[in-house]
Design an enzyme around this catalytic site. Structure first.
Site, mmCIF file in Angstrom:
data_model
loop_
_atom_site.group_PDB
_atom_site.id
_atom_site.type_symbol
_atom_site.label_atom_id
_atom_site.label_comp_id
_atom_site.label_asym_id
_atom_site.label_seq_id
_atom_site.Cartn_x
_atom_site.Cartn_y
_atom_site.Cartn_z
ATOM 1 N N SER A 140 -48.968 -38.492 -48.251
ATOM 2 C CA SER A 140 -50.281 -37.121 -47.726
ATOM 3 C C SER A 140 -49.570 -36.368 -46.404
ATOM 4 O O SER A 140 -47.776 -36.050 -46.724
ATOM 5 C CB SER A 140 -51.362 -37.177 -47.531
ATOM 6 O OG SER A 140 -51.756 -36.459 -47.189
ATOM 7 N N ASP A 168 -54.710 -33.727 -57.749
ATOM 8 C CA ASP A 168 -55.198 -33.303 -56.581
ATOM 9 C C ASP A 168 -55.921 -31.812 -57.217
ATOM 10 O O ASP A 168 -55.092 -30.752 -56.608
ATOM 11 C CB ASP A 168 -53.846 -33.683 -55.987
ATOM 12 C CG ASP A 168 -53.840 -34.244 -55.142
ATOM 13 O OD1 ASP A 168 -55.281 -33.329 -53.826
ATOM 14 O OD2 ASP A 168 -52.957 -34.687 -54.159
ATOM 15 N N HIS A 187 -56.107 -37.258 -55.051
ATOM 16 C CA HIS A 187 -55.220 -37.778 -54.020
ATOM 17 C C HIS A 187 -55.363 -38.932 -53.396
ATOM 18 O O HIS A 187 -55.100 -39.956 -52.354
ATOM 19 C CB HIS A 187 -55.652 -36.364 -52.909
ATOM 20 C CG HIS A 187 -54.707 -36.191 -51.798
ATOM 21 N ND1 HIS A 187 -53.500 -35.837 -51.630
ATOM 22 C CD2 HIS A 187 -54.808 -36.691 -50.250
ATOM 23 C CE1 HIS A 187 -53.056 -36.099 -50.140
ATOM 24 N NE2 HIS A 187 -53.726 -35.752 -49.928
#
Length: 791
Positions: A652, A727, A759
């Site tokens: 991320s 995602d 995610h």
């Protein structure tokens, strides 16, 4: 602070961190016990991602009943770590017992709706079974949604009854404060169910399409830490509820690719600089059936940040945040008319952070936190918003308001700081602590200690009261208090202690274990414990700011040899990753493979001062990388580090960081692993991105500098890129633009895509594959199969 004072401060902090680490080691019998362990086992990925979990019996979602006599918690099943059951235990004598068996009630869990999948993704819930629950304020019932339906457990007798059985999902279920009703959202409308008679009443009926009632919008769930869209008044007469209109939000077509095919999701996704959903607030009168709209002001482009009721239910408090997040207003609302007035305003030249530190007191006053002095602290206010006095102060931040005992006038909070006792008769040598209004007061606080955390208490009404530690020093504490502030559930771990949960009185007296999770021969991690290495902690100085780091060496470490290094990085706004707490098993996979594992919390990362957090304002990817360069230079100064075999890995924001680290010549990384990275902040959502970067139109230079695409020509080593193909947070386009950019430059790289994953990679099987991929890539680039050292 002068440069000399800064250097001295950093040196003092270094000594404190090292002393704290030695103190913890001295207290624990860990080393002596492990010396008796025979035939230590090497930890493998196959064991890490298998049942039972190596974390041991960790209690999740622990909460006390309002009267403090029963504690409830979620526990993974031994036969499937991804399924949670609801357990309870008396706070006195008696053993824990299973209150709701998820598989007994719903043996065959069906497919969740897309709306519920998205909601759980926002809440970072990956398990099935009982994943959330709530008490009524009387403590008579526990409400537990389970696989789309709702179950109610009665405290007396433990009977469990099913309240709904429909094809639609009932989400965000709550028991009303006095326990007379259950409420939930079904098909985008709010429904109230009378427990005495099971009669349903639809509070709203026009929720459909782009109109949703009583549900937090995407931005609130993902970025504002608000996962509900309605609030009961304490007397059960009123319900405040939001109405969301997503018609203004851009449609971003998103491919949702699974192992069985692909579909196009027309996702309403508010990108930076683009329109948000329109959120309105209403108050429903349950007795009359009437509904009034709350006056949130003429500007509709705002954020509904928080909603709270006064203790008597006569006032609704609303936190309204401006679109640029530099202003946070507290509104006092008449629930009968919807009329509002601003009673308090917080402002910042960068952004005003949102917290859950608001607490309405029974006498009409309230507690709220502010960073006015440069540090997050708690303040007591009169009903009209006039500040009465600060409750906490000093050169350290409050992490959170945990509870208030209004009978004794005690306020409980978590924080990371040290305290110097003032010897009798000594008046000098204390710190200058900033106070509201630019004033300065002398205090005994030594300053922040960001690698440890504990529970403290302060006086509500005593002007010059001291802060009293409730939990011991060292390690990492978090706490959940009951409503009256007389008891709390304490969660603790340190370098030698896996996460454990216990029940404590408000003065810190231990009552009983909820999950002791003792590391002994019965613990699943025990066979691997003797090869577990204790991290070393230290600090670096960056522009006068103290950066904390931790480093773990491989088993059998020999300082006369050289070792490859894996830099684990997140780097973005968060609670920080360098802690004197139990380290995850995946870090041991890296040390078992022969790597030194290093982590640094750069500026912008961690709950620190406002100045520390705001260092990245308008320039994400610049001060963070500068600090990581400082870290790698430190690593290369160590004689046992193979300076041409250093890699970085992150997910991320950490994936964003590793891409920039790999394209930063001053780092000269050999390789990097980038998972689900943001590669262009204009593709990310409004609230998060604009908080730190403003809009693309207002800050084009900052956005351009943070776009990794133009930096791909500067890659210094090999790249492994990973991304979930469904995602809905950092959408797949972030990865495809880098894929296209590298291919158009004829640059070889490695890629691993995960069909159906959002995610994050979920489930033991896929996570095992993920870590096999990590270890294989690292072995080929910096490990045993790496090519000879580069020129």
């Amino acid at each position: 602070m002068t440069p000399a004072e800064t250097t001295a401060s950093v040196a003092v902090m270094r000594n404190k961190l090292l002393a704290s680490t030695l103190f913890l080691a001295a207290l624990s019998p860990f080393s002596a016990v492990l010396a008796q362990t025979a035939d230590p086992a090497v930890l493998t990925p196959e064991r890490v991602f298998a049942n039972p979990s190596l974390a041991g019996p960790v209690a999740r979602g622990v909460s006390l009943s309002p009267d403090g006599e029963l504690v409830a918690f979620l526990r993974s099943r031994e036969d499937d770590v991804d399924v949670l059951d609801l357990w309870a235990a008396p706070t006195g004598e008696g053993e824990p017992f299973k209150l709701i068996d998820a598989r007994a009630l719903v043996p065959d869990a069906g497919e969740l709706s897309e709306a519920e999948k998205a909601r759980r993704e926002r809440m970072r819930i990956s398990q099935r079974g009982v994943v959330e629950y709530s008490w009524d304020q009387q403590g008579r019932y526990i409400l537990a949604p389970l696989e789309g339906d709702i179950f109610l457990a009665e405290r007396d007798g433990g009977a469990v009854r099913r309240l709904t059985e429909t094809e639609a999902d009932e989400i965000d279920a709550k028991v009303s404060p006095r326990g007379n009703f259950v409420s939930f959202v079904r098909d985008q409308d709010l429904v109230v169910l009378e427990l005495n008679g099971n009669r349903e009443t639809a509070v709203t009926t026009d929720g459909e399409g782009l109109i949703t009632w009583a549900t937090a919008e995407f931005i609130a769930q993902e970025e504002m830490n608000r996962d509900t869209g309605y609030w009961w008044s304490p007397d059960e007469r009123h319900i405040a509820l939001q109405r969301t209109d997503e018609s203004t939000v851009d449609v971003i077509p998103r491919l949702d690719i699974t192992g069985g095919g692909a579909s196009v999701i027309e996702q309403r996704y508010p990108r930076a600089g683009r329109p948000n959903a329109v959120v309105e607030l209403f108050v429903h009168d349950r007795e009359s059936g009437e509904r009034v709209q709350v006056d949130l002001g003429e500007n509709r482009d705002i954020y509904l940040a928080r909603v709270d009721w006064s203790a008597d239910g006569r006032t609704l408090y609303v936190q309204r945040q401006s679109r640029d997040q530099k202003t946070l207003d507290l509104l006092s609302v008449d629930p009968d008319t919807g009329a509002s007035r601003v009673i308090l305003t917080q402002t910042s030249d960068a952004w005003v952070p949102l917290t859950d530190d608001f607490k309405a007191l029974e006498d009409g006053r309230f507690i709220w936190s502010s960073e006015e002095t440069g540090w997050r602290h708690l303040y007591l206010y009169a009903r009209d918003g006039t500040m009465i006095r600060p409750i906490t102060w000093g050169p350290w931040p409050v992490k959170g308001l945990n509870g208030v005992n209004q009978q004794t006038g005690e306020v409980f909070f978590t924080a990371s700081f040290g305290y110097a006792e003032r010897p009798a008769g000594v008046t000098g040598g204390h710190s200058a602590c900033p106070m509201p209004g630019g004033r300065v007061a002398m205090c005994d606080v030594q300053g922040e200690r960001p690698t440890t955390q504990r529970l403290w208490r302060a006086a509500l009404d005593e002007q010059n009261g001291r802060f009293v530690p409730v939990t011991p020093d060292g390690g990492w504490w978090s706490a959940s208090m009951n409503r009256t502030g007389t008891a709390f559930v304490g969660n603790y771990s340190d370098l030698d202690t896996p996460p454990q949960s216990g029940l404590y009185r408000a003065d810190g007296t231990f009552v009983r274990w909820i999950e002791e999770n003792r590391l002994d021969e019965n613990h699943p991690f025990w066979p691997y414990a003797s090869r577990r290495q204790t991290p070393e902690f230290g600090v670096l100085d960056s522009h006068g700011e103290m950066l904390v780091w931790q480093m773990t060496t491989p088993p059998g470490f020999d300082p006369s040899k050289q070792y490859p290094v894996v830099m684990q990085v997140y780097g973005g706004p968060s609670g920080g990753g360098v802690r004197q707490s139990w380290q995850g098993a995946t870090s041991q996979l890296l040390t078992e493979a022969g790597y030194i594992v290093f982590r640094l919390d750069n500026r912008g990362e961690g709950d620190r001062s406002a100045a520390f957090k705001q260092a990245l304002y308008l320039k994400m990817g610049q001060p963070e990388i500068e600090d990581q360069v400082l870290a790698i230079n430190y690593l290369r100064s160590l004689p046992y580090v193979a300076d041409d075999r250093i890699s970085a890995m992150g997910w991320s924001y950490g994936g964003f960081m590793t891409l920039h680290m790999l394209t930063e010549p001053a780092m000269n990384l050999t390789s990097a692993i980038s998972g689900a990275p943001v590669t262009d902040w204009s593709l990310y959502d409004t609230h998060y991105t604009e908080r730190f970067m403003s809009t693309p139109g207002a800050n084009p230079e900052g956005y351009a500098a943070s776009d990794v695409l133009d930096q791909l020509d500067s890659l210094t080593g090999r790249l492994l890129l990973l991304h979930g193909m469904a995602d809905d947070n950092v959408i797949f386009e972030n990865a495809t633009r880098v894929i296209d950019g590298l291919q158009s430059r004829s640059v070889p790289f490695e890629m691993m895509l995960y069909p159906g994953q959002r995610h994050g990679v979920r489930g033991n099987e896929r996570q095992l594959q993920q870590w096999r991929t990590y270890l294989d890539f690292l072995d080929r680039t910096i490990g045993s199969r790496a090519p000879a050292a580069r020129d």
